[in-house]
Design a protein around this motif. Structure first.
Motif, PDB file in Angstrom:
ATOM      1  N   CYS A 107       0.819  -1.224   0.000  1.00 53.22           N
ATOM      2  CA  CYS A 107       0.000   0.000   0.000  1.00 53.22           C
ATOM      3  C   CYS A 107       0.846   1.264   0.000  1.00 53.22           C
ATOM      4  O   CYS A 107       0.399   2.310  -0.488  1.00 53.22           O
ATOM      5  N   LEU A 108       2.055   1.184   0.525  1.00 56.61           N
ATOM      6  CA  LEU A 108       2.920   2.362   0.585  1.00 56.61           C
ATOM      7  C   LEU A 108       3.241   2.885  -0.811  1.00 56.61           C
ATOM      8  O   LEU A 108       3.169   4.093  -1.072  1.00 56.61           O
ATOM      9  N   VAL A 109       3.585   1.980  -1.724  1.00 49.82           N
ATOM     10  CA  VAL A 109       4.015   2.391  -3.059  1.00 49.82           C
ATOM     11  C   VAL A 109       2.858   3.041  -3.819  1.00 49.82           C
ATOM     12  O   VAL A 109       2.983   4.150  -4.348  1.00 49.82           O
ATOM     13  N   LEU A 110       1.735   2.338  -3.888  1.00 45.26           N
ATOM     14  CA  LEU A 110       0.578   2.893  -4.595  1.00 45.26           C
ATOM     15  C   LEU A 110       0.035   4.131  -3.885  1.00 45.26           C
ATOM     16  O   LEU A 110      -0.405   5.087  -4.525  1.00 45.26           O
ATOM     17  N   GLY A 111       0.087   4.126  -2.556  1.00 43.20           N
ATOM     18  CA  GLY A 111      -0.415   5.262  -1.790  1.00 43.20           C
ATOM     19  C   GLY A 111       0.345   6.541  -2.074  1.00 43.20           C
ATOM     20  O   GLY A 111      -0.245   7.610  -2.253  1.00 43.20           O
ATOM     21  N   ARG A 112       1.673   6.472  -2.146  1.00 42.14           N
ATOM     22  CA  ARG A 112       2.467   7.675  -2.431  1.00 42.14           C
ATOM     23  C   ARG A 112       2.280   8.119  -3.882  1.00 42.14           C
ATOM     24  O   ARG A 112       2.288   9.316  -4.173  1.00 42.14           O
ATOM     25  N   ALA A 113       2.115   7.146  -4.776  1.00 34.59           N
ATOM     26  CA  ALA A 113       1.871   7.509  -6.174  1.00 34.59           C
ATOM     27  C   ALA A 113       0.553   8.262  -6.314  1.00 34.59           C
ATOM     28  O   ALA A 113       0.480   9.287  -6.995  1.00 34.59           O
ATOM     29  N   GLU A 114      -0.490   7.770  -5.665  1.00 25.94           N
ATOM     30  CA  GLU A 114      -1.822   8.360  -5.791  1.00 25.94           C
ATOM     31  C   GLU A 114      -1.939   9.674  -5.027  1.00 25.94           C
ATOM     32  O   GLU A 114      -2.509  10.642  -5.531  1.00 25.94           O
ATOM     33  N   SER A 115      -1.412   9.700  -3.796  1.00 23.69           N
ATOM     34  CA  SER A 115      -1.640  10.877  -2.953  1.00 23.69           C
ATOM     35  C   SER A 115      -0.616  11.987  -3.163  1.00 23.69           C
ATOM     36  O   SER A 115      -0.895  13.149  -2.856  1.00 23.69           O
ATOM     37  N   PHE A 116       0.578  11.659  -3.686  1.00 23.78           N
ATOM     38  CA  PHE A 116       1.612  12.700  -3.806  1.00 23.78           C
ATOM     39  C   PHE A 116       2.106  12.879  -5.242  1.00 23.78           C
ATOM     40  O   PHE A 116       2.064  13.991  -5.782  1.00 23.78           O
ATOM     41  N   ALA A 117       2.595  11.808  -5.855  1.00 22.10           N
ATOM     42  CA  ALA A 117       3.197  11.949  -7.184  1.00 22.10           C
ATOM     43  C   ALA A 117       2.202  12.455  -8.219  1.00 22.10           C
ATOM     44  O   ALA A 117       2.575  13.184  -9.134  1.00 22.10           O
ATOM     45  N   MET A 118       0.932  12.081  -8.084  1.00 16.61           N
ATOM     46  CA  MET A 118      -0.088  12.521  -9.040  1.00 16.61           C
ATOM     47  C   MET A 118      -0.418  14.004  -8.891  1.00 16.61           C
ATOM     48  O   MET A 118      -1.080  14.584  -9.748  1.00 16.61           O
ATOM     49  N   ARG A 119       0.059  14.623  -7.816  1.00 17.55           N
ATOM     50  CA  ARG A 119      -0.313  16.008  -7.534  1.00 17.55           C
ATOM     51  C   ARG A 119       0.869  16.961  -7.451  1.00 17.55           C
ATOM     52  O   ARG A 119       0.690  18.144  -7.178  1.00 17.55           O
ATOM     53  N   ASN A 120       2.077  16.433  -7.627  1.00 17.40           N
ATOM     54  CA  ASN A 120       3.258  17.276  -7.416  1.00 17.40           C
ATOM     55  C   ASN A 120       4.303  17.076  -8.511  1.00 17.40           C
ATOM     56  O   ASN A 120       4.326  16.036  -9.183  1.00 17.40           O
ATOM     57  N   PRO A 121       5.204  18.075  -8.677  1.00 15.45           N
ATOM     58  CA  PRO A 121       6.281  17.964  -9.668  1.00 15.45           C
ATOM     59  C   PRO A 121       7.257  16.840  -9.318  1.00 15.45           C
ATOM     60  O   PRO A 121       7.175  16.218  -8.252  1.00 15.45           O
TER      61      PRO A 121
END
Length: 217
Positions: A107-121
């Motif tokens: 869940c950590l990997v997908l969670g950071r992708a969805e909650s942070f990488a999708m919204r930040n540079p």
């Protein structure tokens, strides 16, 4: 110290002790420091690479299929990582068995992708991924340190405490090599951190419900 996406996940928002993510691998690969370290490096590599790629293409991913795209990217990176281990560290790959492949379901990997990488540079996404990966690795290595030392008397395969079987004084604790021991160690770690940082403790739900009921009355 100034808080950054790289340092916050180490203690304040640790993915295991605060967010309670990645527990399965903490139970499975922490019987030895070597396996815990390898798993940590593999997860950091996948987490960092996936966050960078997803951040780069985030504006081109349709919202309706974003999770499918993210999982495809993560799975591809996990396959590359698994094949790399098979090619250059085959014995360690066999010891880790299916757990490298299960990074896809972490869940950590997908969670950071969805909650942070999708919204930040890209740069902040990379720092966030590295910080969360290092926070994850820190807990895994602490748990592995306790389990391997008390379970076998060794660290990284080198004997540290002379065992009774070898003419020494230390009797290895077999329980430390069983998965439940990791639960107790992580539980103790969560308790210790939240004792030092009370702001990390969840609010008392019973007290909140009681307070709401009294206000209604």
């Amino acid at each position: 110290m100034r808080k950054t996406p790289l340092t916050v996940p180490l203690i304040d928002q640790n993915p295991i002790t605060v967010q309670i993510l990645g527990i399965c691998s903490a139970l499975a690969v922490t019987t030895a420091m070597a396996t815990a370290l390898t798993m940590s490096v593999a997860l950091i590599a996948v987490l960092a690479a996936s966050s960078v790629v997803i951040s780069l293409i985030r504006r081109h991913i349709p919202a309706s299929i974003r999770l499918v795209v993210q999982i495809t990217i993560i799975a591809s990176l996990v396959i590359v990582t698994d094949q790399f281990l098979r090619a250059y560290a085959y014995e360690m790959s066999q010891r880790l068995s299916i757990f490298v492949g299960l990074i896809v379901t972490n869940c950590l990997v997908l969670g950071r992708a969805e909650s942070f990488a999708m919204r930040n540079p890209v740069w902040p996404s990379l720092l966030d991924a590295m910080g969360n990966g290092l926070g994850y690795a820190l807990v895994l290595l602490l748990v592995a340190f306790v389990r391997e030392l008390l379970g076998t008397g060794a660290l990284f395969g080198f004997q540290v405490l002379p065992t009774i079987a070898a003419g020494g004084w230390f009797q290895p604790l077999g329980f430390m090599l069983l998965a439940p021991s990791a639960f107790f160690i992580i539980g103790g770690l969560v308790w210790a951190i939240r004792s030092l940082h009370p702001d990390q403790a969840e609010p008392d739900e019973f007290a909140l419900r009681t307070g709401r009921q009294e206000r209604v009355r």
